[in-house]
Design a protein around this motif. Structure first.
Motif, PDB file in Angstrom:
ATOM      1  N   SER A   1      -2.602  63.467  41.968  1.00 52.85           N
ATOM      2  CA  SER A   1      -3.402  62.383  42.534  1.00 52.85           C
ATOM      3  C   SER A   1      -4.577  62.036  41.630  1.00 52.85           C
ATOM      4  O   SER A   1      -4.896  60.855  41.421  1.00 52.85           O
ATOM      5  CB  SER A   1      -3.922  62.802  43.920  1.00 52.85           C
ATOM      6  N   ALA A   2      -5.222  63.044  41.068  1.00 56.56           N
ATOM      7  CA  ALA A   2      -6.365  62.791  40.192  1.00 56.56           C
ATOM      8  C   ALA A   2      -5.950  61.990  38.961  1.00 56.56           C
ATOM      9  O   ALA A   2      -6.656  61.071  38.526  1.00 56.56           O
ATOM     10  CB  ALA A   2      -7.008  64.114  39.777  1.00 56.56           C
ATOM     11  N   LEU A   3      -4.787  62.320  38.390  1.00 60.16           N
ATOM     12  CA  LEU A   3      -4.311  61.566  37.228  1.00 60.16           C
ATOM     13  C   LEU A   3      -4.004  60.118  37.600  1.00 60.16           C
ATOM     14  O   LEU A   3      -4.360  59.184  36.872  1.00 60.16           O
ATOM     15  CB  LEU A   3      -3.067  62.236  36.651  1.00 60.16           C
ATOM     16  N   VAL A   4      -3.344  59.918  38.721  1.00 61.37           N
ATOM     17  CA  VAL A   4      -3.049  58.559  39.188  1.00 61.37           C
ATOM     18  C   VAL A   4      -4.349  57.783  39.389  1.00 61.37           C
ATOM     19  O   VAL A   4      -4.468  56.605  39.018  1.00 61.37           O
ATOM     20  CB  VAL A   4      -2.218  58.603  40.488  1.00 61.37           C
ATOM     21  N   MET A   5      -5.350  58.450  39.973  1.00 65.52           N
ATOM     22  CA  MET A   5      -6.630  57.787  40.211  1.00 65.52           C
ATOM     23  C   MET A   5      -7.323  57.410  38.918  1.00 65.52           C
ATOM     24  O   MET A   5      -7.951  56.346  38.823  1.00 65.52           O
ATOM     25  CB  MET A   5      -7.533  58.678  41.065  1.00 65.52           C
ATOM     26  N   VAL A   6      -7.254  58.267  37.900  1.00 64.35           N
ATOM     27  CA  VAL A   6      -7.892  57.954  36.618  1.00 64.35           C
ATOM     28  C   VAL A   6      -7.333  56.656  36.052  1.00 64.35           C
ATOM     29  O   VAL A   6      -8.079  55.740  35.671  1.00 64.35           O
ATOM     30  CB  VAL A   6      -7.691  59.105  35.608  1.00 64.35           C
ATOM     31  N   VAL A   7      -6.020  56.564  36.002  1.00 60.76           N
ATOM     32  CA  VAL A   7      -5.401  55.375  35.413  1.00 60.76           C
ATOM     33  C   VAL A   7      -5.651  54.143  36.276  1.00 60.76           C
ATOM     34  O   VAL A   7      -6.038  53.078  35.782  1.00 60.76           O
ATOM     35  CB  VAL A   7      -3.892  55.605  35.200  1.00 60.76           C
ATOM     36  N   ASN A   8      -5.424  54.266  37.582  1.00 63.69           N
ATOM     37  CA  ASN A   8      -5.650  53.130  38.476  1.00 63.69           C
ATOM     38  C   ASN A   8      -7.098  52.653  38.443  1.00 63.69           C
ATOM     39  O   ASN A   8      -7.382  51.459  38.343  1.00 63.69           O
ATOM     40  CB  ASN A   8      -5.278  53.507  39.916  1.00 63.69           C
ATOM     41  N   ALA A   9      -8.025  53.612  38.553  1.00 64.83           N
ATOM     42  CA  ALA A   9      -9.443  53.243  38.599  1.00 64.83           C
ATOM     43  C   ALA A   9      -9.919  52.663  37.271  1.00 64.83           C
ATOM     44  O   ALA A   9     -10.719  51.722  37.240  1.00 64.83           O
ATOM     45  CB  ALA A   9     -10.288  54.456  38.984  1.00 64.83           C
ATOM     46  N   ALA A  10      -9.433  53.221  36.158  1.00 61.06           N
ATOM     47  CA  ALA A  10      -9.818  52.692  34.849  1.00 61.06           C
ATOM     48  C   ALA A  10      -9.322  51.262  34.679  1.00 61.06           C
ATOM     49  O   ALA A  10     -10.057  50.378  34.209  1.00 61.06           O
ATOM     50  CB  ALA A  10      -9.261  53.580  33.734  1.00 61.06           C
ATOM     51  N   PHE A  11      -8.074  51.020  35.065  1.00 59.79           N
ATOM     52  CA  PHE A  11      -7.519  49.674  34.932  1.00 59.79           C
ATOM     53  C   PHE A  11      -8.227  48.699  35.863  1.00 59.79           C
ATOM     54  O   PHE A  11      -8.579  47.570  35.470  1.00 59.79           O
ATOM     55  CB  PHE A  11      -6.022  49.713  35.226  1.00 59.79           C
ATOM     56  N   ALA A  12      -8.468  49.118  37.102  1.00 63.99           N
ATOM     57  CA  ALA A  12      -9.150  48.246  38.060  1.00 63.99           C
ATOM     58  C   ALA A  12     -10.576  47.930  37.605  1.00 63.99           C
ATOM     59  O   ALA A  12     -11.053  46.801  37.757  1.00 63.99           O
ATOM     60  CB  ALA A  12      -9.171  48.899  39.441  1.00 63.99           C
ATOM     61  N   THR A  13     -11.262  48.923  37.022  1.00 63.46           N
ATOM     62  CA  THR A  13     -12.617  48.689  36.518  1.00 63.46           C
ATOM     63  C   THR A  13     -12.597  47.708  35.356  1.00 63.46           C
ATOM     64  O   THR A  13     -13.438  46.807  35.262  1.00 63.46           O
ATOM     65  CB  THR A  13     -13.249  50.016  36.070  1.00 63.46           C
ATOM     66  N   ALA A  14     -11.605  47.859  34.473  1.00 64.89           N
ATOM     67  CA  ALA A  14     -11.520  46.992  33.293  1.00 64.89           C
ATOM     68  C   ALA A  14     -11.310  45.532  33.666  1.00 64.89           C
ATOM     69  O   ALA A  14     -11.769  44.636  32.940  1.00 64.89           O
ATOM     70  CB  ALA A  14     -10.396  47.465  32.379  1.00 64.89           C
TER      71      ALA A  14
END
Length: 267
Positions: free
Chosen positions: A51-64
């Motif tokens: 879950s943490a890995l999924v969140m890193v990618v999702n959150a990074a993309f959403a922030t960008a």
């Protein structure tokens, strides 16, 4: 669970990332527990790490892809980010030694108590300002002192922190649209250290030969991300117009559904 099912659930994690700032954590943990049920008691630590890995990618993309004027609302929160990261390191490390039953029931209890708090205490579903009174003052930044405890709890449970930061920002004066968008960079600060700790860990004995990388299930993470990232791109480009109170009610309802899902995956 096959890749098509995981990708379909990934669509949901992408939607929750944009609409609720969850980054996928509250959706991904029960799903990966289900997908990796064959691991027995090791399923929950693997689900939390994945879950943490999924969140890193999702959150990074959403922030960008979040408009810069929205992100500027984080001004004044500079000290909050490193404290979130420090707390997340401690929480992720502690989760490696916690009994699986403790982590599971802590997840359920925390989600349920948060939902009750949002339902009963003014400031989330209903405004704390009485009718006819002066409007609320300019939104305030989150206090830096909240960073470490948010990071510890979020990384320990694998939830990313948005379940704490979104209500806090809402009560600080932000509408749901802004509070959920700002949850993504804050989730990133929590999830990055948690992923580093999880990738460096040794797989549990029950997971020998299952293809885990540290505590992360790359198969489940990849399938979830394949579903999530296109949804994030579309919804950030064309965000739905949701009335603020309806948005808040939907956030609360999703918390309840996730708590129920975790109970049903308890085995």
């Amino acid at each position: 669970m096959d890749v098509v099912t995981l990708m379909a659930i990934g669509l949901l994690t992408g939607a929750t990332t944009v609409l609720f700032g969850f980054g996928g954590g509250f959706v991904a943990v029960p799903v990966v527990v289900w997908a990796d049920a064959a691991l027995g008691t090791a399923a929950l630590p693997v689900a939390t790490a994945t879950s943490a890995l999924v969140m890193v990618v999702n959150a990074a993309f959403a922030t960008a892809v979040t408009p810069r004027p929205v992100l500027l609302a984080l001004r004044g929160s500079g000290a909050l980010l490193p404290l979130l990261a420090a707390g997340a390191c401690a929480g992720a490390y502690a989760s490696r030694f916690a009994p699986p039953a403790l982590a599971r029931w802590a997840f359920v209890a925390y989600t349920a108590l948060t939902a009750l708090d949002l339902l009963l205490r003014p400031g989330f579903l209903r405004t704390a300002t009485p009718p006819g009174a002066e409007p609320a003052r300019t939104p305030r930044p989150l206090p830096a002192a909240a960073g470490a405890p948010i990071g510890v709890v979020a990384a320990f449970l694998g939830v990313g922190g948005s379940v704490m930061t979104v209500p806090a920002m809402r009560r600080a004066g932000h509408p749901m649209r802004i509070a959920t968008a700002l949850a993504n960079p804050l989730t990133l600060a929590v999830a990055l250290p948690a992923v580093a700790v999880s990738l460096a860990a040794s797989p549990p004995p029950a997971a020998t030969g299952t293809g885990l990388v540290g505590l992360v299930d790359p198969y489940a993470a990849g399938a979830l991300l394949l579903g999530a990232l296109p949804v994030i791109a579309v919804l950030r480009r064309r965000p739905p117009r949701i009335p603020d109170r309806v948005h808040a009610c939907a956030y609360l309802a999703l918390l309840g559904l996730v708590a129920l899902a975790m109970l049903l995956t308890g085995g």
